[in-house]
Structure formats: C-alpha cells, structure tokens
Write a protein that holds these residues in place. Structure first.
Motif, PDB file in Angstrom:
ATOM      1  N   MET A  87       0.645  -1.129   0.069  1.00 32.78           N
ATOM      2  CA  MET A  87      -0.420  -0.213  -0.365  1.00 32.78           C
ATOM      3  C   MET A  87       0.197   1.208  -0.162  1.00 32.78           C
ATOM      4  SD  MET A  87      -3.443  -1.238  -0.203  1.00 32.78           S
ATOM      5  CE  MET A  87      -3.572  -2.366   0.401  1.00 32.78           C
ATOM      6  N   LEU A  88       1.909   1.363  -0.977  1.00 36.05           N
ATOM      7  CA  LEU A  88       2.734   2.492  -0.864  1.00 36.05           C
ATOM      8  C   LEU A  88       2.120   3.147  -2.239  1.00 36.05           C
ATOM      9  CD1 LEU A  88       5.995   0.574  -0.313  1.00 36.05           C
ATOM     10  CD2 LEU A  88       4.857   2.113   1.094  1.00 36.05           C
ATOM     11  N   VAL A  89       2.861   4.497  -2.660  1.00 34.18           N
ATOM     12  CA  VAL A  89       2.664   5.631  -3.709  1.00 34.18           C
ATOM     13  C   VAL A  89       3.818   5.486  -4.657  1.00 34.18           C
ATOM     14  CG1 VAL A  89       1.561   8.215  -4.343  1.00 34.18           C
ATOM     15  CG2 VAL A  89       0.353   6.885  -2.899  1.00 34.18           C
ATOM     16  N   PRO A  90       4.160   5.042  -4.996  1.00 30.89           N
ATOM     17  CA  PRO A  90       5.195   4.773  -5.864  1.00 30.89           C
ATOM     18  C   PRO A  90       6.115   5.838  -6.389  1.00 30.89           C
ATOM     19  CG  PRO A  90       3.777   3.558  -6.844  1.00 30.89           C
ATOM     20  CD  PRO A  90       2.933   4.555  -6.151  1.00 30.89           C
ATOM     21  N   GLU A  96       7.819  10.296   2.993  1.00 30.84           N
ATOM     22  CA  GLU A  96       6.221  10.771   2.232  1.00 30.84           C
ATOM     23  C   GLU A  96       5.183   9.697   2.724  1.00 30.84           C
ATOM     24  OE1 GLU A  96       7.524  14.734  -0.760  1.00 30.84           O
ATOM     25  OE2 GLU A  96       7.232  12.398  -0.973  1.00 30.84           O
ATOM     26  N   ASN A  97       5.806   8.764   2.713  1.00 30.10           N
ATOM     27  CA  ASN A  97       4.772   7.494   2.558  1.00 30.10           C
ATOM     28  C   ASN A  97       4.896   6.800   3.839  1.00 30.10           C
ATOM     29  OD1 ASN A  97       3.672   5.433  -0.230  1.00 30.10           O
ATOM     30  ND2 ASN A  97       5.917   6.508  -0.516  1.00 30.10           N
ATOM     31  N   VAL A  98       5.434   7.679   4.291  1.00 31.56           N
ATOM     32  CA  VAL A  98       5.716   6.428   5.871  1.00 31.56           C
ATOM     33  C   VAL A  98       4.706   7.951   7.049  1.00 31.56           C
ATOM     34  CG1 VAL A  98       7.221   6.888   8.314  1.00 31.56           C
ATOM     35  CG2 VAL A  98       7.946   5.151   6.191  1.00 31.56           C
ATOM     36  N   MET A  99       4.698   9.117   6.248  1.00 21.20           N
ATOM     37  CA  MET A  99       3.286   9.833   6.999  1.00 21.20           C
ATOM     38  C   MET A  99       2.686  10.166   6.269  1.00 21.20           C
ATOM     39  SD  MET A  99       5.291  13.611   5.977  1.00 21.20           S
ATOM     40  CE  MET A  99       4.481  14.551   7.314  1.00 21.20           C
ATOM     41  N   LEU A 100       2.048   9.799   5.243  1.00 20.46           N
ATOM     42  CA  LEU A 100       1.490   9.362   4.699  1.00 20.46           C
ATOM     43  C   LEU A 100      -0.102   9.336   5.521  1.00 20.46           C
ATOM     44  CD1 LEU A 100       0.091  10.417   1.593  1.00 20.46           C
ATOM     45  CD2 LEU A 100      -0.128   7.666   0.749  1.00 20.46           C
ATOM     46  N   GLY A 101      -1.343   9.792   5.930  1.00 24.15           N
ATOM     47  CA  GLY A 101      -2.333  10.183   6.656  1.00 24.15           C
ATOM     48  C   GLY A 101      -2.061  10.311   8.082  1.00 24.15           C
ATOM     49  N   HIS A 102      -0.941  10.394   8.239  1.00 23.28           N
ATOM     50  CA  HIS A 102      -0.503  11.117   9.541  1.00 23.28           C
ATOM     51  C   HIS A 102       0.071  11.985  10.160  1.00 23.28           C
ATOM     52  CE1 HIS A 102      -2.046   6.960  11.641  1.00 23.28           C
ATOM     53  NE2 HIS A 102      -1.133   7.099  10.837  1.00 23.28           N
ATOM     54  N   GLU A 103       0.213  13.012   8.489  1.00 19.79           N
ATOM     55  CA  GLU A 103       0.712  14.504   8.368  1.00 19.79           C
ATOM     56  C   GLU A 103       1.083  15.142   9.619  1.00 19.79           C
ATOM     57  OE1 GLU A 103      -1.921  13.097   6.424  1.00 19.79           O
ATOM     58  OE2 GLU A 103      -1.359  12.635   4.899  1.00 19.79           O
ATOM     59  N   SER A 104       2.445  15.257   9.971  1.00 20.04           N
ATOM     60  CA  SER A 104       1.740  16.647  10.850  1.00 20.04           C
ATOM     61  C   SER A 104       3.070  17.530  10.847  1.00 20.04           C
ATOM     62  CB  SER A 104       3.507  16.287  12.046  1.00 20.04           C
ATOM     63  OG  SER A 104       4.660  15.181  11.174  1.00 20.04           O
ATOM     64  N   THR A 105       2.391  18.748  10.561  1.00 19.86           N
ATOM     65  CA  THR A 105       3.254  20.499  10.386  1.00 19.86           C
ATOM     66  C   THR A 105       3.370  21.012  11.270  1.00 19.86           C
ATOM     67  OG1 THR A 105       0.207  21.527  11.089  1.00 19.86           O
ATOM     68  CG2 THR A 105       0.890  20.047   8.857  1.00 19.86           C
ATOM     69  N   LEU A 136      12.903   7.788  -3.602  1.00 18.06           N
ATOM     70  CA  LEU A 136      11.752   7.329  -4.286  1.00 18.06           C
ATOM     71  C   LEU A 136      11.123   5.621  -4.384  1.00 18.06           C
ATOM     72  CD1 LEU A 136      11.602   9.564  -7.451  1.00 18.06           C
ATOM     73  CD2 LEU A 136       9.872  10.275  -5.410  1.00 18.06           C
ATOM     74  N   VAL A 137      10.464   5.869  -3.755  1.00 15.92           N
ATOM     75  CA  VAL A 137      10.075   4.333  -3.429  1.00 15.92           C
ATOM     76  C   VAL A 137       9.258   3.280  -4.554  1.00 15.92           C
ATOM     77  CG1 VAL A 137       7.663   2.747  -3.165  1.00 15.92           C
ATOM     78  CG2 VAL A 137       7.727   4.663  -1.403  1.00 15.92           C
ATOM     79  N   GLU A 138       9.850   3.569  -6.124  1.00 16.49           N
ATOM     80  CA  GLU A 138       9.153   3.122  -7.320  1.00 16.49           C
ATOM     81  C   GLU A 138      10.493   2.387  -7.332  1.00 16.49           C
ATOM     82  OE1 GLU A 138       7.477   6.109 -10.469  1.00 16.49           O
ATOM     83  OE2 GLU A 138       9.667   7.637  -9.897  1.00 16.49           O
ATOM     84  N   ASP A 139      11.849   3.225  -6.773  1.00 19.78           N
ATOM     85  CA  ASP A 139      13.493   3.117  -7.245  1.00 19.78           C
ATOM     86  C   ASP A 139      13.834   2.278  -6.243  1.00 19.78           C
ATOM     87  OD1 ASP A 139      12.999   5.043  -9.528  1.00 19.78           O
ATOM     88  OD2 ASP A 139      13.905   6.843  -8.060  1.00 19.78           O
ATOM     89  N   LEU A 140      12.644   1.207  -5.439  1.00 19.49           N
ATOM     90  CA  LEU A 140      13.679   0.526  -4.073  1.00 19.49           C
ATOM     91  C   LEU A 140      13.041  -1.116  -4.968  1.00 19.49           C
ATOM     92  CD1 LEU A 140      12.198   2.217  -1.442  1.00 19.49           C
ATOM     93  CD2 LEU A 140      14.399   2.004  -2.455  1.00 19.49           C
ATOM     94  N   PRO A 141      13.636  -1.958  -4.529  1.00 18.96           N
ATOM     95  CA  PRO A 141      14.049  -3.539  -4.740  1.00 18.96           C
ATOM     96  C   PRO A 141      12.215  -3.673  -4.067  1.00 18.96           C
ATOM     97  CG  PRO A 141      16.322  -2.937  -4.290  1.00 18.96           C
ATOM     98  CD  PRO A 141      15.744  -1.505  -3.567  1.00 18.96           C
ATOM     99  N   VAL A 142      11.381  -5.168  -4.342  1.00 18.49           N
ATOM    100  CA  VAL A 142      10.721  -4.711  -4.116  1.00 18.49           C
ATOM    101  C   VAL A 142      10.756  -5.599  -2.412  1.00 18.49           C
ATOM    102  CG1 VAL A 142       8.697  -7.078  -3.923  1.00 18.49           C
ATOM    103  CG2 VAL A 142       9.211  -6.076  -5.966  1.00 18.49           C
ATOM    104  N   GLY A 143      12.229  -6.434  -1.660  1.00 20.09           N
ATOM    105  CA  GLY A 143      12.546  -6.150  -0.809  1.00 20.09           C
ATOM    106  C   GLY A 143      12.700  -4.959  -0.136  1.00 20.09           C
ATOM    107  N   VAL A 144      12.973  -4.197  -0.600  1.00 19.50           N
ATOM    108  CA  VAL A 144      13.049  -2.825   0.437  1.00 19.50           C
ATOM    109  C   VAL A 144      11.453  -1.829   0.590  1.00 19.50           C
ATOM    110  CG1 VAL A 144      14.503  -0.982   0.455  1.00 19.50           C
ATOM    111  CG2 VAL A 144      15.701  -2.586  -0.562  1.00 19.50           C
ATOM    112  N   GLN A 145      10.939  -2.034  -0.419  1.00 21.66           N
ATOM    113  CA  GLN A 145      10.133  -1.667  -0.734  1.00 21.66           C
ATOM    114  C   GLN A 145       9.078  -2.356   0.448  1.00 21.66           C
ATOM    115  OE1 GLN A 145       7.448  -0.930  -4.190  1.00 21.66           O
ATOM    116  NE2 GLN A 145       9.158  -1.076  -5.429  1.00 21.66           N
TER     117      GLN A 145
END
Length: 510
Positions: A87-90, A96-105, A136-145
């Motif tokens: 459930m990642l945004v490539p 950014e993926n880690v904070m998605l839905g739990h954004e702090s400002t 960027l998530v899209e640049d990461l190998p599957v295991g790292v994702q």
C-alpha cells in the motif's frame, strides 16, 4: 499487547468466510495463521484491521473490547498490517509514504518531513534496514519496499503486526531477511500474526500455528509438526507433497527461442533478447520474482503480445507472426496465470468452458451447429478424468473452487493434440490437494515426450517439477541451470546475480 478474537463471523451473502473463529495472540510470539487460499485467513485479518466489520464476535486488546470503524481506529489501537500487495505510493519518497495519513505540520501548516525522515532513520537503524528516507519508492527493490511497509507500521507504534502472505514477491534471501526481522520484533515484545500457505516458512518461524479450513479453525499445531501433518490439517486428508518423477527421456529440441524481444506499449523492453531451447520429454521451469518478464514471455509464445522480435520455432515451424488461433492449432496448450481473466468464462458452464476454443469444426460443430451430445459426452469424460468436484457439467465454472477451476483449464488444454505445453503459475490460488493432482499431470505430459514450459514464482515448485530451471531478472535470462542447483544459488540468480559458468548455463539441454 495481547490480542483475542472471540467468535468472529463474517458473511458475504450466502458465503460464510469466517465461521465463529477464536484466536489468541500473545505479546512476543509469532502466531502463524495457516490455510489454503480462500480459507478465510485474510478476511479474518481484514476484520481485525477494520477493513471489514464482523457480523458476529468481538475483538479484544488486553481484555478490552474494541470496535473499529476503519483502519485508522485499528492503527490508533496499536495494530499494523503489512499487506500482500504493498500500500505504497510509488512516486512518493519513503518519508512521504511513512507520514501519509498521519501528517504532522510545522508553523504555517508546512508538512514536517524532517520528523518523518528522523522516524525512518531511527527505525531503520534499530532493525538494520538501511532505508534512505528520501528515496523514491518506485526506485526501490521489492524487498526494500516491504521494509518501508514495516517502517510505516512501526512508526505508528504498532504493538501487533499482521503480515499477510509477505513472501509472495521476495527472493529466498529476502525471505530469510524478513524472517530475521520478524524474530527481532517478537523478541522486543511485538505480537505477530503471520498469514501464509507455505509450509516451509511456517515451520521455520512460527511459535504457534492455527489452521483454518473453509472459514473455520480446524486445529492447532506445533512448529515441530511435519509438512505432511500440516498439509493434512489444511485439506482434511493425507496429501503426497513430493512430486514423483523419473529421469527424463529426452528427444530432439522441439522448441527453439532465439533473441526474443517483447516491447511494451510505451516502448519499454519487457523481454530482452531471450534465447533457450526445450527438448521433447523435458520440463523447463522459468523462475524468478513476479514481474521480471515471465508473463510477457509466455504471452509471446502464445501470440498474445503485439510487438515481438526474434524467433520462436516449434518443430521447425515459426510461430512469431501467427495468430493465437493458429498457434493453438499448431499444437500449443496454454494454462494462463490468471485463469479467471484469461482461462475461463465464469458465467459459462463446465461443458461450455471445456470447448471454448474448439467450436470451429468437428467433433463439436458440424455445418454450423453445436453438437451438444458430443460436447456433453466429452465434458463428462474430462470431469471424471481430471477429478473435477462438481454437481454436474452444467454447473457454472464461477461457482467452483479455485482448484476445480484450474482442473477445468488443465482438462481443456491437455485434451488437444499437443506439441508444446505451457503452464503459467499452474498452482496459484489452488489447494494442496489440487496441487498434487496438477503436478502429476504435468509430469505425465512430459513423460509422453512433449516439451513443457512452466512459469512459477514458487521456488519449491520450480525445483520439484523442473528438469532445468531458467531464471529471469528484468526481462533477461540470468542463467539456465540443473534442477538440483542449490537454493542459495537460485535465490542469488533471482536477484540478478549469474551463477558460476558451466556447461548447463548456455541455454541448451545436456
């Protein structure tokens, strides 16, 4: 945190996916939820995670009853889930993926990415993940994702982690690394629910095992239980897990693939100058992590890809440039990886599906008229021969279990006069009992002298069925090796690392 599920029941219309399931997971343990595809494991965890609402039953955390209206409530209560399909945004970074839905400002409403980066760095250091928060998530190998998914869950202070079929897209080495991460989390007090159907993984990492069949808990087992004992619990009968086969009786090269290229709609090379041969009476298994060109390769063999260069010769006849119908008439049988989309018409009956591509002439069509008597006689014969469990040949295929649907596809494809048999992911979503049957039929087909190409992401299956294994990575062939090649070597090949050169790494049979 202690998790308890009491009497969880979930219905979808007339289907009871979970039937009064009880489950207890203690802090600091890996509790494996074992069962066939469709047994109800993921549904149960989706209830726990707030994605579904139970029709009956209770969820308790440290003896306190919980009510989750959605995943946000579950996460707030300390439950994290690593999904089978990430459930990642490539196009987002790790932070950014880690904070998605739990954004702090910060002041002025600016996103506090520095806090997210610090959290990623802290968790990565703690578990030795080595994940760059700005990658960027899209640049990461599957295991790292997958590690990013775990970091996401841990960043929200999860005390209970659910891993849903987490090894489906991993190499053996990445799987071993994940097992180590799970043990480390357990040792720090995290309660882990591990959903899988792979017996090897269960016995390696589980502290306790609960087996689910047809939506019900049918027993608990110790990790010391044998594969046979676990498989029997899963399907309700004794199962032969070893593929029985003799040494192959090899004939001349029947399939010759030379410098094959498949180009995608956007111009990307999906299969890159692949060459190999398959002899009559041989099983060549195409192995590798899903998404490395295996699908496009098999589709090219069947004429399903539009932009193909190179040569595919079957018994000296060129197949490139022919239509799918012409290739099927040339004697190619094909089991697609997605039977529901490409192999069957769910609203059609078993009898209709068994003759889907054979209605252009005798014996099923004469003078433009469908010969129902011939069709139905053929269908009854194949239902018996392939042990399709059904009330009758007029049953809609969509109502059959996954294993019985696959048997219908297999029956249709193996009933033609074959010169080549291609099976892509032949046991995906299939119960252990049906896997036993499918493997037996594949070996029998090979023993008649027909060349067989099997695509499988299941390494155990690849080793069990193959006479040789061809590993693909990013559209290219890393190597072609004997079936008894060590798993570690195969795992490295799946990550793109060629084996040591030898006489069987040249693409030709011994």
């Amino acid at each position: 945190m202690r998790l308890e599920l009491r009497g969880i029941t979930k219905r979808f219309g007339a289907l009871v996916a979970n039937d009064h399931i009880d489950l207890v997971v203690e802090p600091g343990e890996i509790h494996c939820l074992l069962g066939e595809n469709g047994a109800g494991k993921s549904t149960l965890m989706n209830v726990l995670y707030g994605l579904y609402q139970a029709d009956e039953g209770q969820i308790l955390l440290d003896d306190a009853v919980q009510e989750f209206d959605g995943p946000g409530d579950a996460m707030a209560a300390g439950i994290g889930m690593v999904h089978q399909h990430f459930m990642l945004v490539p196009v987002f970074t790790v932070a950014e993926n880690v904070m998605l839905g739990h954004e702090s400002t910060r002041a002025g409403g600016v996103l506090d990415l520095d806090a997210a980066r610090a959290k990623v760095t802290e968790i990565s250091a703690r578990f030795g993940f080595h994940v760059d928060p700005d990658a960027l998530v899209e640049d990461l190998p599957v295991g790292v994702q997958q590690r990013v998914e775990i970091i996401k869950a841990l960043s929200h202070d999860a005390d209970i982690l659910v891993f849903d079929e987490p090894t489906a897209v991993l190499t053996p080495q990445e799987t071993d690394e994940l097992m180590g991460i799970m043990r480390q989390l357990r040792d720090e007090g995290t309660a882990i629910v591990f959903i899988t159907h792979k017996l090897r993984e269960v016995r390696e990492v589980a502290d306790r095992i609960t087996v689910i069949r047809h939506g019900k808990v049918v027993g608990e087992a110790s990790p010391s239980a044998s594969d046979g004992e676990l498989a029997s619990l899963m399907v309700g009968r004794a199962v032969e897990l070893v593929v029985a086969k003799d040494e192959p009786t090899l004939r001349e090269n029947a399939l010759e693939v030379t410098d094959l290229e498949v180009v995608g709609p956007g111009g990307q090379v999906l299969v890159d100058r692949v060459s190999f041969s398959v002899r009559g009476g041989e099983v060549l298994v195409v192995a590798g992590v899903q998404g490395n060109g295996q699908t496009e390769l098999t589709e090219a063999l069947l004429g399903l890809q539009e932009q193909v260069r190179g040569s595919i010769q079957l018994d000296g006849q060129e197949l490139v440039g022919r239509t799918v119908r012409q290739i099927l008439r040339a004697g190619v049988g094909f089991v697609p990886e997605d039977r529901n989309t490409d192999g069957l018409v769910g609203e059609f009956t078993i009898a209709e599906n068994l003759v889907l591509d054979r209605t252009d002439g005798p014996p099923f069509v004469r003078r433009g008229s469908l010969q129902l008597r011939a069709r139905d006689s053929f269908a009854r014969e194949k239902v018996a021969e392939f042990d399709v469990r059904t009330q009758g040949i007029e049953t809609r295929v969509g109502r059959l279990s996954g294993g019985n649907q696959q048997k219908v596809v297999l029956a249709r494809e193996l009933s033609r006069e074959l010169r080549l048999f291609v099976a892509a992911q032949p046991t995906r979503g299939v119960d252990v009992g049906s896997i036993e049957f499918i493997h037996k039929r594949i070996v029998e087909t090979r023993d008649t002298g027909i060349p067989v190409v099997v695509v499988s992401t299941e390494l155990d299956e690849a080793v069990a069925l193959a006479d040789r294994i061809m590993v693909m990575y990013r559209g290219s062939v890393v190597g072609i090796v004997p079936a008894d090649t060590p798993r570690d070597t195969l795992g490295l090949m799946m990550a793109g690392i060629p084996p040591e050169t030898g006489p069987q790494n040249e693409g030709d049979a011994a």
